[in-house]
Design a protein around this motif. Structure first.
Motif, PDB file in Angstrom:
ATOM      1  N   TYR A   1     -52.653 -41.030 -31.903  1.00 19.10           N
ATOM      2  CA  TYR A   1     -51.707 -40.048 -31.984  1.00 19.10           C
ATOM      3  C   TYR A   1     -51.816 -39.453 -30.247  1.00 19.10           C
ATOM      4  O   TYR A   1     -50.776 -39.360 -29.544  1.00 19.10           O
ATOM      5  CB  TYR A   1     -51.852 -38.730 -32.696  1.00 19.10           C
TER       6      TYR A   1
ATOM      7  N   HIS B   1     -52.865 -41.067 -27.552  1.00 22.79           N
ATOM      8  CA  HIS B   1     -53.098 -42.345 -26.649  1.00 22.79           C
ATOM      9  C   HIS B   1     -51.675 -42.292 -25.922  1.00 22.79           C
ATOM     10  O   HIS B   1     -50.515 -42.214 -26.517  1.00 22.79           O
ATOM     11  CB  HIS B   1     -53.072 -43.825 -27.372  1.00 22.79           C
ATOM     12  N   SER B   2     -51.938 -42.503 -24.614  1.00 22.72           N
ATOM     13  CA  SER B   2     -50.755 -42.013 -23.689  1.00 22.72           C
ATOM     14  C   SER B   2     -49.520 -43.386 -23.447  1.00 22.72           C
ATOM     15  O   SER B   2     -48.473 -43.193 -23.496  1.00 22.72           O
ATOM     16  CB  SER B   2     -51.041 -41.469 -22.377  1.00 22.72           C
ATOM     17  N   ASN B   3     -50.165 -44.353 -23.852  1.00 21.38           N
ATOM     18  CA  ASN B   3     -49.350 -45.649 -23.636  1.00 21.38           C
ATOM     19  C   ASN B   3     -48.588 -46.031 -24.970  1.00 21.38           C
ATOM     20  O   ASN B   3     -49.060 -46.749 -25.605  1.00 21.38           O
ATOM     21  CB  ASN B   3     -50.162 -46.847 -22.881  1.00 21.38           C
ATOM     22  N   LEU B   4     -47.275 -45.740 -24.715  1.00 22.21           N
ATOM     23  CA  LEU B   4     -46.337 -45.966 -26.230  1.00 22.21           C
ATOM     24  C   LEU B   4     -46.307 -47.407 -26.277  1.00 22.21           C
ATOM     25  O   LEU B   4     -46.250 -47.800 -27.511  1.00 22.21           O
ATOM     26  CB  LEU B   4     -45.160 -45.416 -25.900  1.00 22.21           C
TER      27      LEU B   4
ATOM     28  N   LEU C   1     -48.801 -48.770 -28.458  1.00 27.91           N
ATOM     29  CA  LEU C   1     -48.875 -48.356 -29.875  1.00 27.91           C
ATOM     30  C   LEU C   1     -47.780 -49.232 -30.625  1.00 27.91           C
ATOM     31  O   LEU C   1     -47.781 -49.626 -31.582  1.00 27.91           O
ATOM     32  CB  LEU C   1     -48.256 -46.750 -29.897  1.00 27.91           C
TER      33      LEU C   1
ATOM     34  N   ALA D   1     -39.067 -40.133 -27.551  1.00 27.24           N
ATOM     35  CA  ALA D   1     -40.439 -40.709 -27.230  1.00 27.24           C
ATOM     36  C   ALA D   1     -41.589 -40.188 -28.443  1.00 27.24           C
ATOM     37  O   ALA D   1     -42.538 -40.893 -28.811  1.00 27.24           O
ATOM     38  CB  ALA D   1     -41.282 -40.239 -25.846  1.00 27.24           C
ATOM     39  N   GLU D   2     -41.498 -38.960 -28.682  1.00 23.59           N
ATOM     40  CA  GLU D   2     -42.214 -38.381 -29.829  1.00 23.59           C
ATOM     41  C   GLU D   2     -41.872 -39.079 -31.077  1.00 23.59           C
ATOM     42  O   GLU D   2     -42.903 -39.043 -32.053  1.00 23.59           O
ATOM     43  CB  GLU D   2     -42.073 -36.787 -30.033  1.00 23.59           C
TER      44      GLU D   2
ATOM     45  N   ARG E   1     -43.451 -42.416 -31.099  1.00 19.43           N
ATOM     46  CA  ARG E   1     -44.922 -42.128 -31.366  1.00 19.43           C
ATOM     47  C   ARG E   1     -45.236 -41.969 -32.926  1.00 19.43           C
ATOM     48  O   ARG E   1     -46.296 -42.651 -33.518  1.00 19.43           O
ATOM     49  CB  ARG E   1     -45.348 -40.979 -30.481  1.00 19.43           C
TER      50      ARG E   1
ATOM     51  N   ALA F   1     -44.727 -45.129 -34.841  1.00 19.21           N
ATOM     52  CA  ALA F   1     -45.849 -46.166 -34.956  1.00 19.21           C
ATOM     53  C   ALA F   1     -47.114 -45.864 -35.564  1.00 19.21           C
ATOM     54  O   ALA F   1     -47.719 -46.648 -36.055  1.00 19.21           O
ATOM     55  CB  ALA F   1     -46.212 -46.255 -33.284  1.00 19.21           C
ATOM     56  N   LEU F   2     -47.467 -44.343 -35.452  1.00 18.02           N
ATOM     57  CA  LEU F   2     -48.417 -43.934 -36.035  1.00 18.02           C
ATOM     58  C   LEU F   2     -48.313 -44.066 -37.682  1.00 18.02           C
ATOM     59  O   LEU F   2     -49.411 -44.361 -38.233  1.00 18.02           O
ATOM     60  CB  LEU F   2     -48.929 -42.470 -35.509  1.00 18.02           C
TER      61      LEU F   2
ATOM     62  N   TYR G   1     -41.100 -50.289 -33.208  1.00 18.94           N
ATOM     63  CA  TYR G   1     -42.404 -49.358 -33.488  1.00 18.94           C
ATOM     64  C   TYR G   1     -42.980 -49.344 -34.685  1.00 18.94           C
ATOM     65  O   TYR G   1     -43.318 -48.435 -35.139  1.00 18.94           O
ATOM     66  CB  TYR G   1     -42.036 -48.064 -32.869  1.00 18.94           C
TER      67      TYR G   1
END
Ligand code: SF4
Length: 371
Positions: free
Chosen positions: A24, A26-29, A32, A283-284, A287, A290-291, A320
């Motif tokens: 969650y 980790h900065s590099n999307l 992910l 972007a959120e 994320r 992907a998570l 993603y």
């Protein structure tokens, strides 16, 4: 940390809550995306992306619960309240069949509404029997856990009795609405009159137990913290473990067929006035998709939220971890009452999926290909 998590993902090992937290934050999307796409391709070989021909009908907006994140409801007695007459519901289903064609159970009818004190179980039984009699093309995917709990309460039935009676009348599966965030600390703030986390889960467990499929959702971006989003995912995963164990032992037959995450829309809601966060971004969303794909190892289908994100972000989200574009819906009244929303005709589904590099295929609510 991400390297170790990648190794676990490649080996097919289950991620822990600590792993999910690392993912969650980790900065590099794009990293992910790579992991999530790997998991997606392991579950769904090929390039097919599915979609469903379906219609949303919000049969009543009368609701006494007054959730702070909701701008759809009208309080009982309010002049803005409505309950659709049967003829209007049937006219809307006629429009669905005109688009979806004569495919047995191939047209998804999603019916959801407020908690209306006048609508007991008999109302739904009568309506569902009539829908099923008139429209063999319809797959009735209706009533959130929150509605089931309230119908059971005012009809003086148990949850299981309510589900069995409604299934007998034609209900085939339950949508995952009402989950919001499955953490009572958050629910107490955004919807304190609503069911608790365990009550929501109990309805889904009961549905699975009697052989009925359901979907799972998450509305993120209101007042929760990251750990509460992950707690939510963990509860969904645990509930699916129970369902799959029951299926494996021959004792049950229902499960979560899909997971859908969407972002809270604040406009016009009670939360908007004391809301000091900005609206969730694309972007959120990517994320969260992907998570979800990496963490929810026991749920096959991840559905796009093009209604809140638009088709452009939904196209990107296919890289993603998403494998499904969701339903055509034809109308939307809940999310649209509180902000941004997008709807598309069926022809657009095929174009948007194809231009993202995938093969569009129509499915039914059970995720079986029908064309
Ligand atoms: S979210 Fe559902 S239960 Fe809450 S106020 Fe809106 S219609 Fe009622």
């Amino acid at each position: 940390m991400l390297k170790q998590i990648e190794k676990k993902v490649v080996a097919g090992e289950r991620l822990t809550v600590a792993d999910a937290t690392a993912v969650y934050f980790h900065s590099n999307l794009l990293e992910l995306a790579g992991m999530a796409d790997f998991v997606r391709r392991r579950k769904h070989t090929g390039t097919t992306v599915t979609y469903n021909v379906g219609r949303n009908i919000n049969y009543t907006n009368i609701c006494w619960v007054k959730c702070k994140f909701c701008n759809f409801y009208a309080a009982p007695g309010s002049p803005d309240g409505y309950t659709l007459p049967h003829d209007e519901i049937f006219a809307k289903i006629d429009e669905l069949i005109a688009v979806g064609g004569d495919v047995p159970h191939g047209c998804e009818l999603l019916m959801q509404g407020g908690l209306n004190p006048k609508l007991r179980v008999e109302y739904f039984e009568e309506l569902f029997v009539e829908i099923t009699r008139r429209y063999p093309q319809v797959y009735l995917h209706a009533l959130s856990a929150t509605e089931i709990i309230y119908i059971a309460h005012i009809s003086k039935l148990t949850i299981e009795e309510t589900l069995r009676r409604l299934r007998q009348a034609g209900l085939q599966s339950l949508p995952g609405a009402g989950a919001e965030i499955l953490s009572d600390a958050v629910r107490d703030q955004i919807a304190f009159r609503k069911d608790t986390t365990d009550e929501w889960l109990e309805v889904h467990r009961a549905a699975h137990h009697i052989g009925m499929n359901t979907t799972a959702t998450m509305m993120y971006g209101s007042l929760e913290a990251a750990e509460q989003r992950i707690e939510h995912l963990e509860l969904i995963r645990q509930t699916q473990d129970i369902a799959l164990r029951e299926i494996g032992s021959g004792r049950g037959g229902g499960k979560f067929t899909a997971f859908i995450a969407w972002d809270f829309q604040p406009e016009g809601t009670e939360l908007q006035s004391n809301w000091d966060r900005r609206k969730s971004t694309g972007a959120e969303y990517l994320r969260m998709v992907a998570l979800s794909r990496i963490f929810l190892d026991n749920i096959d289908n991840l559905q796009a939220s093009y209604v809140t994100q638009g088709s452009k972000i939904a196209q990107i989200a296919l890289r993603y971890g998403l494998n499904d574009f969701g339903s055509s819906m034809m109308e939307e009244n809940v999310v649209s009452a509180a902000g941004t929303f997008h709807l598309m005709p069926i022809s657009e589904f095929c174009r948007v999926i194809a231009e993202a590099g995938y093969e569009p295929r129509r499915r039914n609510t059970r995720y079986e290909f029908i064309e």
